[in-house]
Design a protein around this motif. Structure first.
Motif, PDB file in Angstrom:
ATOM      1  N   ARG A  39      -8.517  58.218  77.606  1.00 14.67           N
ATOM      2  CA  ARG A  39      -7.860  58.507  78.890  1.00 14.67           C
ATOM      3  C   ARG A  39      -6.566  57.716  79.024  1.00 14.67           C
ATOM      4  NH1 ARG A  39     -12.989  58.653  81.177  1.00 14.67           N
ATOM      5  NH2 ARG A  39     -12.840  56.527  81.943  1.00 14.67           N
ATOM      6  N   GLU A  40      -6.612  56.447  78.622  1.00 15.69           N
ATOM      7  CA  GLU A  40      -5.403  55.632  78.700  1.00 15.69           C
ATOM      8  C   GLU A  40      -4.327  56.161  77.752  1.00 15.69           C
ATOM      9  OE1 GLU A  40      -3.746  51.074  78.357  1.00 15.69           O
ATOM     10  OE2 GLU A  40      -5.903  51.402  78.198  1.00 15.69           O
ATOM     11  N   ASP A  92       2.817  63.540  76.854  1.00 11.12           N
ATOM     12  CA  ASP A  92       3.335  64.612  77.701  1.00 11.12           C
ATOM     13  C   ASP A  92       2.991  65.966  77.089  1.00 11.12           C
ATOM     14  OD1 ASP A  92       4.562  62.730  79.388  1.00 11.12           O
ATOM     15  OD2 ASP A  92       6.315  62.631  78.082  1.00 11.12           O
ATOM     16  N   SER A 146      -2.887  66.095  74.502  1.00 13.10           N
ATOM     17  CA  SER A 146      -3.880  65.028  74.678  1.00 13.10           C
ATOM     18  C   SER A 146      -4.231  64.477  73.305  1.00 13.10           C
ATOM     19  CB  SER A 146      -5.135  65.569  75.362  1.00 13.10           C
ATOM     20  OG  SER A 146      -5.814  66.458  74.499  1.00 13.10           O
ATOM     21  N   LYS A 165       3.644  53.545  75.055  1.00 12.48           N
ATOM     22  CA  LYS A 165       4.270  54.865  75.117  1.00 12.48           C
ATOM     23  C   LYS A 165       5.006  55.178  73.820  1.00 12.48           C
ATOM     24  CE  LYS A 165       7.026  58.040  77.846  1.00 12.48           C
ATOM     25  NZ  LYS A 165       6.067  59.102  77.935  1.00 12.48           N
ATOM     26  N   ASN A 217      -3.919  59.222  76.832  1.00 10.79           N
ATOM     27  CA  ASN A 217      -3.412  60.477  77.400  1.00 10.79           C
ATOM     28  C   ASN A 217      -2.370  60.244  78.495  1.00 10.79           C
ATOM     29  OD1 ASN A 217      -4.872  62.102  75.681  1.00 10.79           O
ATOM     30  ND2 ASN A 217      -6.614  62.273  77.066  1.00 10.79           N
ATOM     31  N   ARG A 218      -2.414  59.093  79.148  1.00 10.31           N
ATOM     32  CA  ARG A 218      -1.401  58.773  80.164  1.00 10.31           C
ATOM     33  C   ARG A 218      -0.001  58.716  79.552  1.00 10.31           C
ATOM     34  NH1 ARG A 218      -3.302  53.360  82.041  1.00 10.31           N
ATOM     35  NH2 ARG A 218      -1.063  53.061  82.130  1.00 10.31           N
ATOM     36  N   TYR A 219       0.070  58.421  78.260  1.00 10.41           N
ATOM     37  CA  TYR A 219       1.366  58.277  77.588  1.00 10.41           C
ATOM     38  C   TYR A 219       1.784  59.529  76.827  1.00 10.41           C
ATOM     39  CZ  TYR A 219       0.553  53.387  78.632  1.00 10.41           C
ATOM     40  OH  TYR A 219       0.308  52.208  79.283  1.00 10.41           O
TER      41      TYR A 219
END
Length: 138
Positions: A15-16, A22, A25, A124, A18-20
């Motif tokens: 999940r973390e 765009d 996933s 990122k 996937n935050r980075y």
């Protein structure tokens, strides 16, 4: 730690990650590149000296590494004899009693751990590098 705890930790890491990302996933990247997934290891010297137990491996994976004299992250990253353009998974498969699923587990946990030890600023850029490395191979 139980297997269930390990799955929860893996889900949190994913999940973390996937935050980075765009428009994609980590699950999708791993699925598309199942046979040949690329990631870079960028541990500090201090991190390379940590025991492989920091990867939270299954008992089978941990024991296979120990039987093959792999005790630290440095041993795992640098201690496996490389032949030509052989993949990390292929190198691990040369270890006695270490199969495909176990080699995949070790490499995936190494990937997760690499991500976790990065600073927020580096995460990122690292995930973008993972996307780039795996898109050109897909």
């Amino acid at each position: 730690m139980t297997e269930k705890d390990g799955k929860i930790i893996n889900e949190k890491v994913m999940r973390e990650m996937n935050r980075y990302l765009d428009g994609t996933s980590i699950e999708e990247i791993l699925l598309v590149n199942k046979k040949l997934f690329h990631f870079q290891v960028m541990f500090t010297n201090e991190q390379m000296e940590q025991g492989v137990d920091v990867l939270d491996l299954s008992q089978r994976a941990y024991n296979c590494l120990r039987r093959n004299n792999i005790y630290t992250l440095g041993d795992l990253v640098n201690g496996v004899e490389t032949k030509g353009d052989e993949t990390s998974k292929r190198q691990l498969l040369r270890f006695r009693n270490l199969g495909i699923k176990t080699s995949e587990e070790i490499l995936l946990k190494l990937f997760y751990y690499q991500f976790l030890v990065l600073s927020e600023k580096q995460k990122k850029a690292y995930m973008q590098m993972v996307i780039h490395s795996n898109n050109k191979c897909a």
